[in-house]
Design an enzyme around this catalytic site. Sequence first.
Site, PDB file in Angstrom:
ATOM      1  N   PHE A 139      14.090  -3.085  -2.574  1.00  0.00           N
ATOM      2  CA  PHE A 139      12.961  -3.336  -1.225  1.00  0.00           C
ATOM      3  C   PHE A 139      11.558  -3.392  -1.890  1.00  0.00           C
ATOM      4  CE2 PHE A 139      10.477  -2.275   2.363  1.00  0.00           C
ATOM      5  CZ  PHE A 139      10.865  -2.888   3.169  1.00  0.00           C
ATOM      6  N   ASP A 224       7.689  -1.479  -9.472  1.00  0.00           N
ATOM      7  CA  ASP A 224       7.374  -1.270  -8.081  1.00  0.00           C
ATOM      8  C   ASP A 224       7.429   0.157  -7.705  1.00  0.00           C
ATOM      9  OD1 ASP A 224       7.241  -0.586  -5.348  1.00  0.00           O
ATOM     10  OD2 ASP A 224       8.536  -2.439  -4.626  1.00  0.00           O
ATOM     11  N   LYS A 253       2.486   4.578  -1.126  1.00  0.00           N
ATOM     12  CA  LYS A 253       2.884   5.757  -0.209  1.00  0.00           C
ATOM     13  C   LYS A 253       2.273   7.020  -0.331  1.00  0.00           C
ATOM     14  CE  LYS A 253       7.511   3.933   0.854  1.00  0.00           C
ATOM     15  NZ  LYS A 253       7.756   3.957   2.310  1.00  0.00           N
TER      16      LYS A 253
HETATM   17  C1  LIG Z   1       9.761   0.431  -3.135  1.00  0.00           C
HETATM   18  C2  LIG Z   1       8.785  -0.019  -2.134  1.00  0.00           C
HETATM   19  N1  LIG Z   1       8.216  -1.234  -2.254  1.00  0.00           N
HETATM   20  C3  LIG Z   1       7.193  -1.841  -1.227  1.00  0.00           C
HETATM   21  C4  LIG Z   1       7.447  -1.032   0.056  1.00  0.00           C
HETATM   22  C5  LIG Z   1       6.723  -1.617   0.957  1.00  0.00           C
HETATM   23  O1  LIG Z   1       5.548  -0.662   1.463  1.00  0.00           O
HETATM   24  P1  LIG Z   1       4.923  -0.972   2.773  1.00  0.00           P
HETATM   25  O2  LIG Z   1       5.533  -0.652   4.043  1.00  0.00           O
HETATM   26  O3  LIG Z   1       3.625   0.043   2.598  1.00  0.00           O
HETATM   27  O4  LIG Z   1       4.356  -2.421   3.064  1.00  0.00           O
HETATM   28  C6  LIG Z   1       8.414  -0.114   0.259  1.00  0.00           C
HETATM   29  C7  LIG Z   1       8.288   0.708   1.661  1.00  0.00           C
HETATM   30  O5  LIG Z   1       9.379   1.395   1.839  1.00  0.00           O
HETATM   31  C8  LIG Z   1       9.149   0.678  -0.821  1.00  0.00           C
HETATM   32  O6  LIG Z   1       9.814   1.590  -0.645  1.00  0.00           O
END
Ligand SMILES: Cc1ncc(COP(=O)(O)O)c(C=O)c1O
Length: 403
Positions: A139, A224, A253
């Site tokens: 994700f 990521d 986060k």
């Molecule tokens: C690993 C990862 N990347 C990207 C995102 C996207 O982040 P945002 O919701 O702040 O756009 C998330 C959100 O849960 C995530 O867990």
Amino acid sequence: MSQLEEYMEKEAKYHMQTYKRFPVVFIRGLGSRLWDLDEKEYLDFVSGLGVSSVGHCHPKVVDAIRKSVGKIMHVSNLFYTVPQIVLAEQLVEMSFGDKAFFCNSGAEANEGAIKLARKYAKMTLGEEKYEIITAFRSFHGRTFKTLAATGQPEKQKPFEPLPPGFKHVHLNDACELEEAISEKTCGIMLEPIQGEGGVYECDYAYMQAVCEICNRRNLLLILDEVQTGIGRTGKMFAYEHFDIEPDIVTLAKGLAGGLPIGCLLAKDKVAGAFDYGDHATTFGGGAVPCSASLAVLKVIEDERLLENCAIMGSYLREKLEDIKDKFAVKEVRGKGLMIGVEFEDPIAPQAVKICLENGIVLNNIGERIIRFLPPLSITAEEIDQALTVFEEALTEAHKESGC
Ligand SMILES: Cc1ncc(COP(=O)(O)O)c(C=O)c1O
């Protein structure tokens, strides 16, 4: 009609219905605890999906935000501000990176990473190098490009056609990854532990192999760490568990204690591909979220939260392993305080609902996985309290489902 029902009705009328919310309105938080409209107390084992890592409303973070808000709120990136510069310095000094770029969210950080990787590859390897390989179940966000990077077809389908340039492979299969590399590939993008996909970890050997493949095939390794970064796994960055050095890392986060922020860290050779005007943001790197972030980093250090995360993570994991047989648990996965419990039976939604009714906030991923993301400051007593309720909820959920 109760106050809760009134708010729920109003939300349904005025807010787009994109969130399937639990019937709770939270009005207050402190440390690991939250309170609802009726002043009912909850223990939070979700931390706003991994955001409130130093606990809700940590006094030092609140103080930093208050001071910053009262001094300077926004000037745009046409000018320098002190908190942004100091935060960039601190993140670079504590990581593999040489340069930082700030934005507002995880998706935005990943968009930036994809743009940077493409620009770097075009400049150094040729026009046709633009493809990025990511993992199934990953994700990476909800914007078009990060949705295309996300390895979950059911999330992509309603919005097709998606931007081209992404290919997906199964996690922890280095041979499949190597075979998927084409003359167009410029990078590999992975979550060290897949969060939203169900808490699936990259194996140590796999991450080592990916790093070796990237070096040998001249590809960028993009991690990521939006969810795993800033202490969540017991180390400041999850890549430290794997004895590797990535080229680009994204964060978001847990970085600013609850204020919106995203960050891109990169090695100089890659970061240099961005020229003036290539990438920008109006709000990103503002003085207030950067001040909050500086306070978060100080709290993590002063309160030894990385150590606490590692110790409490092992404690929670051991306790969950102990109840495996009793509740038909298929697997307990994760690192530090990012733990997923997968059940043989589809009891996760009901168990989470019962936990919430009994004051424990948890998160289910699909029908069979429950995710634990408590604040890094969680105590053994709080874990014991939560697990007592959790076990009762599992007993009831099994009974209700007839499994
Ligand atoms: C690993 C990862 N990347 C990207 C995102 C996207 O982040 P945002 O919701 O702040 O756009 C998330 C959100 O849960 C995530 O867990």
